[in-house]
Design an enzyme around this catalytic site. Sequence first.
Site, PDB file in Angstrom:
ATOM      1  N   ASP A 139       0.834  -1.200   0.000  1.00 37.67           N
ATOM      2  CA  ASP A 139       0.000   0.000   0.000  1.00 37.67           C
ATOM      3  C   ASP A 139       0.873   1.256   0.000  1.00 37.67           C
ATOM      4  O   ASP A 139       1.955   1.250  -0.591  1.00 37.67           O
ATOM      5  CB  ASP A 139      -0.938  -0.034   1.221  1.00 37.67           C
ATOM      6  CG  ASP A 139      -2.293   0.591   0.939  1.00 37.67           C
ATOM      7  OD1 ASP A 139      -2.328   1.812   0.734  1.00 37.67           O
ATOM      8  OD2 ASP A 139      -3.301  -0.130   0.920  1.00 37.67           O
ATOM      9  N   HIS A 203      -3.827   6.165   3.235  1.00 37.07           N
ATOM     10  CA  HIS A 203      -4.485   4.957   2.749  1.00 37.07           C
ATOM     11  C   HIS A 203      -3.885   3.688   3.353  1.00 37.07           C
ATOM     12  O   HIS A 203      -4.601   2.807   3.838  1.00 37.07           O
ATOM     13  CB  HIS A 203      -4.384   4.923   1.224  1.00 37.07           C
ATOM     14  CG  HIS A 203      -5.214   3.888   0.549  1.00 37.07           C
ATOM     15  ND1 HIS A 203      -4.788   2.594   0.367  1.00 37.07           N
ATOM     16  CD2 HIS A 203      -6.443   3.947  -0.009  1.00 37.07           C
ATOM     17  CE1 HIS A 203      -5.717   1.910  -0.282  1.00 37.07           C
ATOM     18  NE2 HIS A 203      -6.733   2.705  -0.527  1.00 37.07           N
ATOM     19  N   SER A 530     -11.020  -0.592  -1.341  1.00 35.58           N
ATOM     20  CA  SER A 530      -9.766  -0.561  -0.589  1.00 35.58           C
ATOM     21  C   SER A 530     -10.001  -0.856   0.886  1.00 35.58           C
ATOM     22  O   SER A 530      -9.110  -1.351   1.580  1.00 35.58           O
ATOM     23  CB  SER A 530      -9.099   0.814  -0.715  1.00 35.58           C
ATOM     24  OG  SER A 530      -8.462   0.967  -1.951  1.00 35.58           O
TER      25      SER A 530
END
Length: 733
Positions: A139, A203, A530
């Site tokens: 990620d 994220h 996600s």
Amino acid sequence: MAPPLSWLLWITLASSTLLVTGSNVFKEDREVYIVYMGDLPKAGDISISSFHTNMLQDVVGSSDASKYLVHSYRRSFNGFVAKLTKDEMKRLSGMKGIVSVFPNEKMQLHTTRSWDFMGFPLKANGTTTESDIIVGMLDTGIWPESESFSDKGFGPPPSKWKGTCKTSANFTCNNKIIGARYYHSTGSIPEGESESARDTLGHGTHTASTAAGGIVPDASLLGIGSGTARGGVPSARIAVYKICWSDGCNFADILAAFDDAIADGVDIISISVGGALPMDYFNDPIAIGSFHSMVNGILTSNSAGNSGPHIRSISNFSPWALSVAASTIDRKFLTKLVLGNNETYEDSISKNTFTMEEMHQIIYAGDAPNKTGGFSANESRFCADYSLDKSRVAGKIVFCDQSNRGGAALAAEAAGSITPDDGKKGASFAFPIPTSCLDANDARKILQYTKSASKPTAKIEKTITVEEESAPIVASFSSRGPNPYSYDLLSPDITAPGVQILAAWTEGSTLTGVPGDKRVAKYNIISGTSMSCPHAAGAAAYVKSLHPKWSPAAIKSALMTTATPMNPKTNTDLELSFGAGHLNPVKAANPGLVYDAGEADYIKFMCGEGYRAEHLKLITGDNTTCTTNGTVWDLNVPSFTLSLDWLGKPVTRTYSRTVTNVGSAVSTYKAKVTAMAGLTVKVEPTVLTFKSLGEKKNFTLTATAGGDKRLSGSLVWDDGVFQVRTPIVAYAF
């Protein structure tokens, strides 16, 4: 500071696609290509890097080979990255020993309550082997100081760990985050971002804490959604592989991370990344990486994509990995807008952390262009950056004709903003000022009020938490199947919470990244596949902790056959949107029967799909042949998919399956079939009797359907203790 990921997600959802950009162009019209060569050579004395250099010499010349070799994959599979002209790429593609050559394009990035909603209470965790589980997160990195990643109470990493921590002046690991690497093979690091595994986008921190974050009480987004935050396996270890930056995720870096993660010794891989268009299995870095992960006993959980609700919009669909859709949970966040005429409107997209005490006048953005800055009403109506006249907007709520980041309104010192949601159903965003983000009909009514009232006013209240009784519903943005390359394989495989998920966030940027916004949040609420992907990864890690010897296919089967059925009335795309159903981690721990598969099964499937035997030999590293081609209908997956003739003619398919007993040693299962009208299903035999654990039994299922409608059904093997449910879906092109 780097822009926060919430706005990268906004762009993704707004466009309903994930953009793939071209690779960097070098002098002599050279571009970066990935050369995939399959499994590692069996001979142990071969220098892989030298082998790659020698191969490259054959096409670019001996003096330039080392200069154009960017990276070698040499730990878990074979391949390299090189700068090539198109002619050199074509010559290399035709050489013996090459499976595929494809450009180094870019992919883009596709919970206090969510685990409880799935019936996975905190007391279900804490197995003695959970701390031996290592979850690999591919990620944007991680914010190591987050309380979610505290190593209090953790011992040293498990002995199987072979990885490393790339420390830097601003990053160190601990006994929770036991490994960290970062990759940026081409170009320079984007301005404002950390050349380390540190996450400045948010994220990666969010997904890591969702999968395996520790237990943190009283977590919230600046007071919104307060509760106990935790991951699916809070005692597990985390290995970080930073592959994504604000400019995207390079194919070459994705493969490099898989190469390392497999060799490092992770147990589960989670990757919430995808491309705009479906790719052939062996031109797709995630499909390639997850294949070699599977061979090494590692299940990869990947996000289905955020390009829904269009059919065949799914971007990750390889059958050896787990593709995860996104759905709602039984909690949502509402922001209320109160008008001066006492009418009220609510939206569930904006996350307003501000408190507005009094009513403010509303002004239409088209009536306040920044003329001195050269802007017209046609530009200011959309609230483009710098387009608003501060003298007219300051202290008022500005109505914009298009959703936007809020930068123009903040710069003009507006008290708040009202925007249409532009169809972003299920999305979740924070804004730099109080904002109401409404559907088109409500926005139209408010604009009419703004233009007709003598002094239109409004107040935007702070976001509140309410119950969502209709959950779970697959999010509109969640990409739909079927598998775009193998029509009779179900994709996605399963759905999991992915709407308005609260989890840890980076403190390396402000909440929105908009200039002037000074808020920094330890936890954030965002939406996307996600977010659902790490939920499935956490559940897979939980099952792995209980059954460490189970194969990736067995774990995937356990998650799918125990999934909670979804309501077809509120999920009209049926299994093409939610796969086997909604993730249920507790039941997945004891599925009764599993549909197992391994490398040989997938190779046989690929033979049937038309892949060349010489390429499959390279992939497996053995003498694989395609003398007995398998069919897609015989691949031992826990689903049955029937693609119909577009003319509506009836189609009949027979599927062969094998189930392995992992429940009660002595047991008898009976087949129970349900199907919509128009779908006929027959199972042979209808009774399976087991006398020991690990025993395998074969059966066939024959399905017949026609017409142009989607039809749904299921097969349940029931022994009175375990109910092993497998979805059946028929659809027309």
